[in-house]
Design a protein around this motif. Structure first.
Motif, PDB file in Angstrom:
ATOM      1  N   UNK A  18       0.840  -1.203   0.000  1.00 24.45           N
ATOM      2  CA  UNK A  18       0.000   0.000   0.000  1.00 24.45           C
ATOM      3  C   UNK A  18       0.881   1.262   0.000  1.00 24.45           C
ATOM      4  N   UNK A  19       1.867   1.256   0.879  1.00 27.77           N
ATOM      5  CA  UNK A  19       2.778   2.407   0.968  1.00 27.77           C
ATOM      6  C   UNK A  19       3.565   2.561  -0.339  1.00 27.77           C
ATOM      7  N   UNK A  20       3.979   1.417  -0.910  1.00 31.49           N
ATOM      8  CA  UNK A  20       4.728   1.449  -2.175  1.00 31.49           C
ATOM      9  C   UNK A  20       3.930   2.199  -3.245  1.00 31.49           C
ATOM     10  N   UNK A  21       2.654   1.870  -3.357  1.00 30.27           N
ATOM     11  CA  UNK A  21       1.863   2.511  -4.400  1.00 30.27           C
ATOM     12  C   UNK A  21       1.576   3.974  -4.112  1.00 30.27           C
ATOM     13  N   UNK A  22       1.484   4.291  -2.840  1.00 31.64           N
ATOM     14  CA  UNK A  22       1.329   5.713  -2.518  1.00 31.64           C
ATOM     15  C   UNK A  22       2.568   6.488  -2.966  1.00 31.64           C
ATOM     16  N   UNK A  23       3.735   5.941  -2.663  1.00 31.78           N
ATOM     17  CA  UNK A  23       4.987   6.613  -3.032  1.00 31.78           C
ATOM     18  C   UNK A  23       5.128   6.664  -4.558  1.00 31.78           C
ATOM     19  N   UNK A  24       4.785   5.541  -5.195  1.00 32.38           N
ATOM     20  CA  UNK A  24       4.887   5.463  -6.654  1.00 32.38           C
ATOM     21  C   UNK A  24       4.040   6.541  -7.327  1.00 32.38           C
ATOM     22  N   UNK A 385      -5.661 -12.021   7.810  1.00 29.18           N
ATOM     23  CA  UNK A 385      -4.544 -11.144   8.160  1.00 29.18           C
ATOM     24  C   UNK A 385      -4.994  -9.690   8.062  1.00 29.18           C
ATOM     25  N   UNK A 386      -5.906  -9.430   7.123  1.00 25.67           N
ATOM     26  CA  UNK A 386      -6.482  -8.088   7.025  1.00 25.67           C
ATOM     27  C   UNK A 386      -7.990  -8.237   6.927  1.00 25.67           C
ATOM     28  N   UNK A 387      -8.715  -7.206   7.289  1.00 26.02           N
ATOM     29  CA  UNK A 387     -10.160  -7.338   7.193  1.00 26.02           C
ATOM     30  C   UNK A 387     -10.687  -6.672   5.923  1.00 26.02           C
ATOM     31  N   UNK A 388     -11.923  -6.936   5.645  1.00 25.91           N
ATOM     32  CA  UNK A 388     -12.536  -6.454   4.405  1.00 25.91           C
ATOM     33  C   UNK A 388     -12.548  -4.930   4.353  1.00 25.91           C
ATOM     34  N   UNK A 389     -12.830  -4.317   5.485  1.00 26.67           N
ATOM     35  CA  UNK A 389     -12.873  -2.848   5.508  1.00 26.67           C
ATOM     36  C   UNK A 389     -11.555  -2.241   5.079  1.00 26.67           C
ATOM     37  N   UNK A 390     -10.483  -2.858   5.542  1.00 19.28           N
ATOM     38  CA  UNK A 390      -9.169  -2.350   5.155  1.00 19.28           C
ATOM     39  C   UNK A 390      -8.942  -2.582   3.662  1.00 19.28           C
ATOM     40  N   UNK A 391      -9.316  -3.773   3.192  1.00 19.68           N
ATOM     41  CA  UNK A 391      -9.031  -4.154   1.797  1.00 19.68           C
ATOM     42  C   UNK A 391      -9.705  -3.212   0.805  1.00 19.68           C
ATOM     43  N   UNK A 392     -10.980  -2.932   0.996  1.00 23.08           N
ATOM     44  CA  UNK A 392     -11.632  -2.084  -0.020  1.00 23.08           C
ATOM     45  C   UNK A 392     -11.160  -0.635   0.055  1.00 23.08           C
ATOM     46  N   UNK A 393     -10.822  -0.201   1.259  1.00 20.66           N
ATOM     47  CA  UNK A 393     -10.275   1.173   1.359  1.00 20.66           C
ATOM     48  C   UNK A 393      -8.901   1.239   0.673  1.00 20.66           C
ATOM     49  N   UNK A 394      -8.138   0.199   0.930  1.00 17.14           N
ATOM     50  CA  UNK A 394      -6.813   0.056   0.320  1.00 17.14           C
ATOM     51  C   UNK A 394      -6.950   0.190  -1.213  1.00 17.14           C
ATOM     52  N   UNK A 395      -7.884  -0.581  -1.783  1.00 18.29           N
ATOM     53  CA  UNK A 395      -8.073  -0.578  -3.234  1.00 18.29           C
ATOM     54  C   UNK A 395      -8.524   0.796  -3.726  1.00 18.29           C
ATOM     55  N   UNK A 396      -9.465   1.374  -3.007  1.00 17.86           N
ATOM     56  CA  UNK A 396      -9.984   2.674  -3.448  1.00 17.86           C
ATOM     57  C   UNK A 396      -8.916   3.760  -3.423  1.00 17.86           C
ATOM     58  N   UNK A 397      -8.127   3.781  -2.363  1.00 21.16           N
ATOM     59  CA  UNK A 397      -7.074   4.799  -2.262  1.00 21.16           C
ATOM     60  C   UNK A 397      -6.062   4.618  -3.395  1.00 21.16           C
ATOM     61  N   UNK A 398      -5.655   3.367  -3.603  1.00 18.17           N
ATOM     62  CA  UNK A 398      -4.630   3.124  -4.616  1.00 18.17           C
ATOM     63  C   UNK A 398      -5.137   3.485  -6.010  1.00 18.17           C
TER      64      UNK A 398
ATOM     65  N   UNK B   5      -7.785   6.117   6.255  1.00 19.88           N
ATOM     66  CA  UNK B   5      -8.065   5.666   4.886  1.00 19.88           C
ATOM     67  C   UNK B   5      -9.374   6.257   4.378  1.00 19.88           C
ATOM     68  N   UNK B   6     -10.379   6.294   5.255  1.00 20.01           N
ATOM     69  CA  UNK B   6     -11.676   6.840   4.843  1.00 20.01           C
ATOM     70  C   UNK B   6     -11.550   8.320   4.494  1.00 20.01           C
ATOM     71  N   UNK B   7     -10.832   9.031   5.331  1.00 20.16           N
ATOM     72  CA  UNK B   7     -10.641  10.468   5.051  1.00 20.16           C
ATOM     73  C   UNK B   7      -9.878  10.651   3.740  1.00 20.16           C
ATOM     74  N   UNK B   8      -8.866   9.817   3.545  1.00 16.35           N
ATOM     75  CA  UNK B   8      -8.079   9.908   2.310  1.00 16.35           C
ATOM     76  C   UNK B   8      -8.961   9.664   1.089  1.00 16.35           C
TER      77      UNK B   8
END
Lengths: 537, 361
Positions: A18-24, A385-398, B5-8
């Motif tokens: 996640x951090x890699x793609x933010x930096x990229x 290892x991660x939950x669904x809430x994290x996963x979809x936010x992760x995808x949306x941000x990236x 993440x939500x805020x972002x």
């Protein structure tokens, strides 16, 4: 306990990705912002850039335009006519027919009334195949030279062209490129303005598919119809135009496309011309140029001009696109491997400390990370290892960040050059920026990984042939839209990049963006979207 | 973490929406502006074309009376015309610019903080050929911005006042010099009055200055300086300068240039110098150099032999005869001679044989 460990590793890895793609994506954004500053500078200075003075001056440096051609019969006449009609005071065109099996040479001979001349060609740079004959145009002997040689690949054809070239500047142009009338003036201008330092200059490549070409000139710029091409238009804007301009501003440009770049001949000769054994020979040439000039401690510049442009056909089928991107990524892998001693080496300044490490981290490795994310994120979800809430936010941000970068590129294009005059094309561009996140980037990542893997496995790579219909096969005045009718669109293409042992020496298809490397796109992990590389050749 | 993440995501969504709106807004605003400008410029542009077509005899007052908004819209076209027309029409148009206060504003803008404004002003003053602005433009040759200095060089060339000659040459002698080719071009535009200056500057300690002077002398055809240039060819410590001297002697076309050029062909001299001297002898039309050039066809250095062959090609029947003789001898001399003869056979024009000798810098 082991399960816990695996979960923890996966969780940390996913966050790392996640951090890699933010930096990229942030790096792409930085390059785009730098490019926008350069565009402002360029546009504000255009009224007093002195193009007309340069055109009129008897002292403007003459240029040898080298056009390698392999089975380019469909478009070679229009291409050479267009190049000879460029607005430039003194230049010669050197067409190198690299053992074409079609009627490329016969067409040239008949159309330009070629006659054989027993020319003595110096061996300034090494070549691997023999020159069969050198011809000149009967009515234009000083300005049009055609060399027939045995098939030896693009690098060999270019090296022969360099040996034949008479002028102090050499411009490499693909036979399928359509240049804006002032393109040569623009790319040669930095050599006149800063003659002590400018070593090479690259021009921007845009996609010609969908545009109307008349007499070897793009007269009406339009978005192509297929979404695959529209996405590439956005990608080219971001990567070729913005990315390279940004790197040029940083003093770290390492890619000049073989489809349109100009070099000081003496420097190219000094470093031995193009490398026969690298598939991304044009980018490799630039890296080697940096290497040589840094080693000598010379003060020099490698620059990029954003306007005017060279137009090229882009692949309109996934199959051809795959071959192209595999080839490009293979080129990156080969170049970075060959010049690995430059990476993180302070002796090479910004090239060693910034540009090449960037290419390793964000161009070469990006598709690997993306594919890794495609696997690891679902795996992380599966083993909790991660939950669904994290996963979809992760995808949306990236993905959202990637989209933001593309839209920024479109906005800057609209503010600066606005080459697409129709409002509908503008909207299509915006939609293409969204669409590229769904499938396109992920598929590209597969192609790119495959390309890099081939390089590391040491498989022999050879450019293939790409049969094209050409830009202007119609009668004078009639227009066609290039990409739509191209053989590539129908899949009738024989480019073969990376199929094991290839027939020797096939030519780079003068691919749409016949050049190499650098830059892969995007990366959009399943959960992590990323942006197509900000630079590629 | 989830909150961040939500805020972002919310921020990203807002920025993406803003960018989309921005793209559309830019297009709409630009379209409207273009239409407005086109409407404003329509009248003045027509008046400008009529004025120029009339050689500036009528319509000057009307152009001066155009309101500022409309003139600004038409100004790019007017400036472009200024650079394209000649003679009375150009003078009359320049007069219109002056009466509108453009020259005064431009001279003031030469001291503006913005490099773009300084350069734009210099460009306009060059287009107006305003001799009064030469001292200020000369000062601009020391501007901290290279772009501005380049525009100043070109402007001074267009104005053509020989008073700028020394300052132009001096701009080459600095750590960040102005481009040699541009200065040469400007010096040539200053005309034959600068020949004395150029000749005197052949003693300048900076090689770049000497090379520019030689190039300019060659283009000006300053045949009175042949002996001076010949001395440079013989004794200058810089190879680039000696190569430039050889080229210049070729351009002069004076018979007195033959002996020094022939001397420059001697073995042991640097290859670029010998190749350039051979080429210059062809350009000069020195039939007396045929035997020496014929001997060079067998030279071990490709560039020398190649240049000799093409020089012989340019020397007419005597040179062609020498080529025919060489073509029968075999070896490298025959190859070079055959190439030149083939070009003669198709009636190819005079070659710029092997222009790689031209230094980019």
């Amino acid at each position: 306990m082991t399960e816990e460990w695996i979960r923890e590793i996966l969780r940390v890895t996913d966050i790392g990705i996640f951090v890699y793609f933010l930096v990229l994506n942030t790096s792409y954004l930085v390059l785009i912002v730098l490019a926008s500053q350069e565009f402002v500078k360029h546009l504000r200075r255009a009224p007093f850039a002195g193009a007309d003075d340069m055109f009129r001056s008897p002292l403007t440096l003459p240029v040898s335009v080298i056009v390698p051609a392999y089975n380019e019969g469909t478009g070679i006449i229009a291409a050479v006519q267009a190049i000879t009609a460029l607005r430039y005071p003194r230049f010669e065109v050197v067409v190198v027919d690299d053992g074409s099996s079609d009627d490329t040479f016969e067409l040239l001979r008949d159309h330009f009334d070629l006659v054989a001349v027993p020319r003595v060609v110096p061996h300034d740079v090494p070549t691997r195949t023999a020159i069969l004959a050198v011809y000149v145009a009967r009515g234009n002997a000083e300005n049009l030279v055609v060399v027939r040689k045995e098939n030896g690949g693009k690098a060999d054809a270019l090296n022969v062209g360099i040996n034949v070239a008479r002028h102090p500047l050499i411009c490499m142009v693909d036979a399928d490129s359509v240049l804006d009338p002032d393109a040569l003036l623009s790319v040669a201008k930095p050599f006149g303005d800063d003659p002590l330092r400018v070593a090479a200059c690259g021009g921007v490549i845009r996609i010609a598919n969908g545009c109307t070409v008349v007499g070897g000139r793009v007269v009406d710029v339009r978005m192509p119809r297929p979404w695959l091409l529209r996405i590439q238009v956005v990608e080219y804007l971001r990567a070729f135009l913005m990315g390279r301009t940004g790197w040029s501003r940083l003093g770290g440009l390492v890619v000049i496309s073989g489809a349109f770049g100009i070099f000081r001949r003496d420097l190219v000769v000094r470093i031995g011309g193009l490398d026969h054994d690298t598939i991304g020979e044009d980018a490799e040439l630039v890296v080697r140029l940096h290497h040589d000039l840094r080693e000598r401690g010379e003060d020099y510049r490698v620059v990029f001009v954003a306007e005017p442009v060279s137009w090229s056909e882009a692949p309109s089928s996934l199959r051809v696109l795959g071959r192209q991107r595999r080839r490009w990524h293979r080129g990156i892998a080969e170049i970075l491997s060959k010049h690995r001693r430059m990476i993180f080496n302070p002796r090479y300044g910004r090239i060693g400390l910034l540009a090449l490490p960037y290419y390793v981290l964000f161009e070469l490795l990006a598709p690997f990370v993306e594919l890794g994310a495609l696997v690891l994120l679902p795996l992380g979800l599966w083993i909790d290892a991660i939950d669904v809430d994290f996963a979809w936010r992760f995808a949306l941000v990236a993905y959202g960040y990637g989209l933001l970068v593309s839209l920024t590129a479109l906005l800057i294009e609209e503010v600066s050059f606005h080459r697409y005059p129709r409002f509908s094309d503008l909207c299509r561009g915006v939609l293409a920026a969204v669409a590229e996140n769904f499938g396109y980037r992920q598929i590209l990542a597969v192609f790119q990984v495959s390309g890099a893997w081939s390089a590391w496995r040491g498989r022999q790579a050879v450019w293939g042939t790409m049969q094209r219909q050409g830009f202007d096969t119609a009668d004078e005045g009639e227009t066609i839209t290039p990409g739509m009718a191209s053989a590539a669109a129908t899949g009738d293409v024989a480019v073969d990049a990376l199929v094991d042992p290839q027939p020797a020496g096939s030519q780079p298809a003068s691919s749409p963006v016949a050049s190499p490397p650098v830059a892969p796109p995007p990366v959009a992990p399943p959960s992590v979207a990323s942006q197509p590389s900000a630079d590629r050749s | 973490m989830l909150v961040v993440a939500t805020i972002t995501i919310a921020v990203l969504a807002a920025v993406v929406a803003a960018l989309t709106v921005g793209i559309v807004a830019v297009r709409l605003v630009r379209t409207m502006q273009r239409r407005r400008r086109a409407a404003l410029a329509e009248g003045p542009r027509r008046a400008l074309l009529a004025f120029v077509a009339d050689n500036g005899e009528e319509g000057a007052d009307e152009l001066v009376a155009i309101d500022n908004d409309a003139w600004r819209a038409a100004e790019p076209a007017a400036t472009a015309l200024l650079g394209k027309v000649r003679g009375e029409a150009r003078s009359a148009l320049a007069d219109v610019f002056q009466r509108r206060g453009a020259a005064l504003r431009a001279r003031r803008a030469l001291r503006d903080r913005s490099p773009v404004r300084r350069a734009r002003a210099a460009e306009l003053l060059g287009d107006l050929k305003l001799t009064e602005a030469v001292p200020e433009l000369c000062d601009l040759l020391e501007d901290r911005q290279p772009d501005v200095r380049i525009v100043a060089v070109r402007a001074l060339g267009r104005i053509g006042d020989p008073a700028a000659a020394w300052r132009l040459l001096a701009s080459l002698d600095r750590p960040d010099p102005t481009p040699s080719l541009l200065v040469t071009d400007a010096m040539v535009q200053l005309g034959t009055e600068v020949e004395v200056t150029l000749s005197a500057a052949l003693d300048h300690p900076q090689a770049r200055v000497r090379a520019v002077c030689l190039d300019a002398l060659g283009l000006l055809g300053a045949t009175g300086t042949v002996s001076r240039v010949a001395r440079v060819l013989d004794a200058d410590p810089s190879l680039d300068v000696r190569v430039a001297a050889a080229l210049t002697l070729g351009k002069f076309g004076a018979r007195s240039g033959v002996p020094p050029l022939t001397d420059a062909l001697e073995d042991g001299r640097p290859v670029p110098l010998r190749a350039t001297a051979a080429r210059a002898l062809g350009e000069l039309g020195a039939a007396s150099a045929v035997p020496r050039l014929e001997a060079l066809l067998d030279d071990g250095a490709y560039r020398v032999a190649h240049a000799a062959a093409h020089a012989l090609r340019r020397l007419g029947p005597v040179g062609h005869e020498a080529l025919r003789r060489a073509a029968t001898t075999g070896g490298p001399a025959a190859a070079h001679a055959s190439e030149a003869l083939a070009l003669i056979a198709i009636g190819a024009g005079p070659a710029d044989a092997d222009e790689q000798t031209m230094a980019v810098a």
